[in-house]
Design a protein around this motif. Structure first.
Motif, PDB file in Angstrom:
ATOM      1  N   ARG A   1      22.253  19.978  15.794  1.00  0.00           N
ATOM      2  CA  ARG A   1      22.607  20.336  14.415  1.00  0.00           C
ATOM      3  C   ARG A   1      23.418  21.629  14.410  1.00  0.00           C
ATOM      4  O   ARG A   1      23.012  22.629  15.022  1.00  0.00           O
ATOM      5  N   LYS A   2      24.524  21.620  13.687  1.00  0.00           N
ATOM      6  CA  LYS A   2      25.357  22.818  13.600  1.00  0.00           C
ATOM      7  C   LYS A   2      24.675  23.937  12.820  1.00  0.00           C
ATOM      8  O   LYS A   2      25.017  25.115  12.978  1.00  0.00           O
ATOM      9  N   ASP A   3      23.716  23.554  11.963  1.00  0.00           N
ATOM     10  CA  ASP A   3      23.043  24.552  11.134  1.00  0.00           C
ATOM     11  C   ASP A   3      21.643  24.890  11.647  1.00  0.00           C
ATOM     12  O   ASP A   3      20.833  25.461  10.909  1.00  0.00           O
ATOM     13  N   ILE A   4      21.347  24.572  12.913  1.00  0.00           N
ATOM     14  CA  ILE A   4      19.968  24.734  13.398  1.00  0.00           C
ATOM     15  C   ILE A   4      19.510  26.185  13.334  1.00  0.00           C
ATOM     16  O   ILE A   4      18.364  26.481  13.000  1.00  0.00           O
ATOM     17  N   PHE A   5      20.410  27.130  13.615  1.00  0.00           N
ATOM     18  CA  PHE A   5      20.002  28.533  13.585  1.00  0.00           C
ATOM     19  C   PHE A   5      19.878  29.047  12.153  1.00  0.00           C
ATOM     20  O   PHE A   5      19.124  29.994  11.907  1.00  0.00           O
ATOM     21  N   GLU A   6      20.554  28.414  11.212  1.00  0.00           N
ATOM     22  CA  GLU A   6      20.326  28.727   9.803  1.00  0.00           C
ATOM     23  C   GLU A   6      18.921  28.282   9.399  1.00  0.00           C
ATOM     24  O   GLU A   6      18.243  28.962   8.616  1.00  0.00           O
ATOM     25  N   ILE A   7      18.501  27.144   9.924  1.00  0.00           N
ATOM     26  CA  ILE A   7      17.136  26.656   9.650  1.00  0.00           C
ATOM     27  C   ILE A   7      16.117  27.634  10.229  1.00  0.00           C
ATOM     28  O   ILE A   7      15.117  27.973   9.582  1.00  0.00           O
ATOM     29  N   PHE A   8      16.356  28.102  11.458  1.00  0.00           N
ATOM     30  CA  PHE A   8      15.444  29.082  12.075  1.00  0.00           C
ATOM     31  C   PHE A   8      15.404  30.362  11.249  1.00  0.00           C
ATOM     32  O   PHE A   8      14.333  30.960  11.055  1.00  0.00           O
ATOM     33  N   ASP A   9      16.565  30.816  10.781  1.00  0.00           N
ATOM     34  CA  ASP A   9      16.622  32.043   9.969  1.00  0.00           C
ATOM     35  C   ASP A   9      15.831  31.869   8.680  1.00  0.00           C
ATOM     36  O   ASP A   9      15.133  32.792   8.242  1.00  0.00           O
ATOM     37  N   TYR A  10      15.949  30.686   8.069  1.00  0.00           N
ATOM     38  CA  TYR A  10      15.201  30.451   6.835  1.00  0.00           C
ATOM     39  C   TYR A  10      13.700  30.432   7.122  1.00  0.00           C
ATOM     40  O   TYR A  10      12.904  31.010   6.376  1.00  0.00           O
ATOM     41  N   ALA A  11      13.317  29.780   8.220  1.00  0.00           N
ATOM     42  CA  ALA A  11      11.900  29.758   8.603  1.00  0.00           C
ATOM     43  C   ALA A  11      11.383  31.183   8.803  1.00  0.00           C
ATOM     44  O   ALA A  11      10.276  31.524   8.371  1.00  0.00           O
ATOM     45  N   LYS A  12      12.202  31.986   9.453  1.00  0.00           N
ATOM     46  CA  LYS A  12      11.805  33.384   9.683  1.00  0.00           C
ATOM     47  C   LYS A  12      11.684  34.139   8.365  1.00  0.00           C
ATOM     48  O   LYS A  12      10.763  34.947   8.181  1.00  0.00           O
ATOM     49  N   SER A  13      12.590  33.876   7.420  1.00  0.00           N
ATOM     50  CA  SER A  13      12.595  34.605   6.148  1.00  0.00           C
ATOM     51  C   SER A  13      11.355  34.322   5.317  1.00  0.00           C
ATOM     52  O   SER A  13      10.955  35.156   4.498  1.00  0.00           O
ATOM     53  N   ILE A  14      10.737  33.153   5.498  1.00  0.00           N
ATOM     54  CA  ILE A  14       9.515  32.831   4.748  1.00  0.00           C
ATOM     55  C   ILE A  14       8.281  32.931   5.651  1.00  0.00           C
ATOM     56  O   ILE A  14       7.220  32.392   5.344  1.00  0.00           O
ATOM     57  N   ASN A  15       8.470  33.591   6.795  1.00  0.00           N
ATOM     58  CA  ASN A  15       7.375  33.945   7.702  1.00  0.00           C
ATOM     59  C   ASN A  15       6.679  32.743   8.325  1.00  0.00           C
ATOM     60  O   ASN A  15       5.472  32.772   8.584  1.00  0.00           O
ATOM     61  N   ILE A  16       7.430  31.673   8.575  1.00  0.00           N
ATOM     62  CA  ILE A  16       6.883  30.565   9.345  1.00  0.00           C
ATOM     63  C   ILE A  16       6.773  30.988  10.798  1.00  0.00           C
ATOM     64  O   ILE A  16       7.669  31.622  11.346  1.00  0.00           O
ATOM     65  N   LYS A  17       5.667  30.634  11.439  1.00  0.00           N
ATOM     66  CA  LYS A  17       5.467  30.922  12.853  1.00  0.00           C
ATOM     67  C   LYS A  17       5.226  29.610  13.613  1.00  0.00           C
ATOM     68  O   LYS A  17       4.626  28.672  13.099  1.00  0.00           O
ATOM     69  N   HIS A  18       5.690  29.592  14.848  1.00  0.00           N
ATOM     70  CA  HIS A  18       5.483  28.450  15.753  1.00  0.00           C
ATOM     71  C   HIS A  18       6.028  27.147  15.173  1.00  0.00           C
ATOM     72  O   HIS A  18       5.367  26.109  15.213  1.00  0.00           O
ATOM     73  N   LEU A  19       7.236  27.218  14.622  1.00  0.00           N
ATOM     74  CA  LEU A  19       7.922  26.010  14.188  1.00  0.00           C
ATOM     75  C   LEU A  19       8.293  25.210  15.432  1.00  0.00           C
ATOM     76  O   LEU A  19       9.109  25.645  16.247  1.00  0.00           O
ATOM     77  N   GLY A  20       7.680  24.056  15.602  1.00  0.00           N
ATOM     78  CA  GLY A  20       7.912  23.267  16.800  1.00  0.00           C
ATOM     79  C   GLY A  20       9.311  22.673  16.826  1.00  0.00           C
ATOM     80  O   GLY A  20       9.751  22.090  15.841  1.00  0.00           O
ATOM     81  N   VAL A  21       9.997  22.832  17.943  1.00  0.00           N
ATOM     82  CA  VAL A  21      11.337  22.278  18.117  1.00  0.00           C
ATOM     83  C   VAL A  21      11.278  21.330  19.311  1.00  0.00           C
ATOM     84  O   VAL A  21      11.254  21.755  20.461  1.00  0.00           O
ATOM     85  N   LEU A  22      11.218  20.037  19.010  1.00  0.00           N
ATOM     86  CA  LEU A  22      11.111  19.027  20.053  1.00  0.00           C
ATOM     87  C   LEU A  22      12.500  18.744  20.609  1.00  0.00           C
ATOM     88  O   LEU A  22      13.381  18.263  19.893  1.00  0.00           O
TER      89      LEU A  22
END
Length: 241
Positions: free
Chosen positions: A9-30
């Motif tokens: 995904r071209k936007d995968i790091f945007e997804i990670f940044d959003y997860a970080k911004s809402i304090n998600i931890k251990h988002l599994g990336v298969l």
């Protein structure tokens, strides 16, 4: 985050940044591990702060077998490098989480105990063994395949599963499968599992959202996030059906 391959995904790091911004931890990336080396410098900070947790697919210690399974000429080499990079980062930052999934197949049966030892040696947080699923969005579907454990190999399967159960008993936190789950693998490849032997709590503990927006269990769909509010789906009586 599953796929396909999430790192395509071209936007995968945007997804990670959003997860970080809402304090998600251990988002599994298969991931199949092929692109991990390429993006490792970018992945590194998300791994160190535990925003994401890599889950790397690894199916054989033998390059030809892994490459055959993955239909690639260099998948094994890239996946091994991804595992080594993850292992080295975890030694530097022990809180880093990386995990491995290995599919139980006709092609890799005999080496499954050795794979477990290898992954433990690398320092992975966990190893999960998974049966062959022809369709991840319809887990009741069965197809004939060269990867399926054939009747003639079932005695070997039983022997290997017994070894994995013993390994689980000695490494209870490392092997994610329960002993019961491992035991049922014998029946799965025989087609003998009954509904009474499976206590599926998927809709109670997790929500699988497909690429089509459907919220599904192994056998049914109970909502569509493109048409309904997510909170309403979680409150729906259909989730309990």
């Amino acid at each position: 985050l599953s796929g396909g391959e999430p790192l395509l995904r071209k936007d995968i790091f945007e997804i990670f940044d959003y997860a970080k911004s809402i304090n998600i931890k251990h988002l599994g990336v298969l991931t199949n591990g092929i692109l991990v080396e390429k993006y490792f410098d970018e992945l590194r900070p998300y791994l160190i702060d535990n925003t994401i947790s890599l889950v790397i697919s690894f199916d054989s210690l033998i390059s030809d077998i892994h490459n055959y399974i993955r239909n690639s000429d260099n998948a094994w080499e890239k996946t091994i490098e991804s595992l080594k990079l993850s292992s080295a980062l975890k030694k530097e930052y022990p809180r880093v989480s990386f995990n491995v999934i290995t599919i139980i197949l006709n092609k890799n049966l005999e080496e499954l105990p050795e794979i477990a030892l290898f992954i433990k040696y690398l320092g992975a947080n966990s190893l999960q063994f998974q049966v062959l699923l022809p369709n991840n969005l319809n887990m009741s579907e069965r197809k004939s395949s060269a990867f399926w454990v054939p009747p003639g190999e079932l005695p070997l399967l039983d022997k290997i599963i017994d070894k994995l159960i013993k390994f689980k008993q000695e490494n209870s936190m490392f092997i994610k499968n329960s002993i019961n789950n491992l035991s049922l693998v014998k029946k799965y490849y025989r087609g003998d599992i009954t509904a009474r032997e499976i206590n599926c709590l998927s809709a109670y503990k997790t929500v699988l959202v497909s690429n089509r927006g459907e919220c599904t269990t192994c056998f049914s769909c109970y909502g569509d996030i493109k048409k309904q509010e997510f909170a309403d789906i979680l409150k729906s009586k259909k989730i309990l059906a």
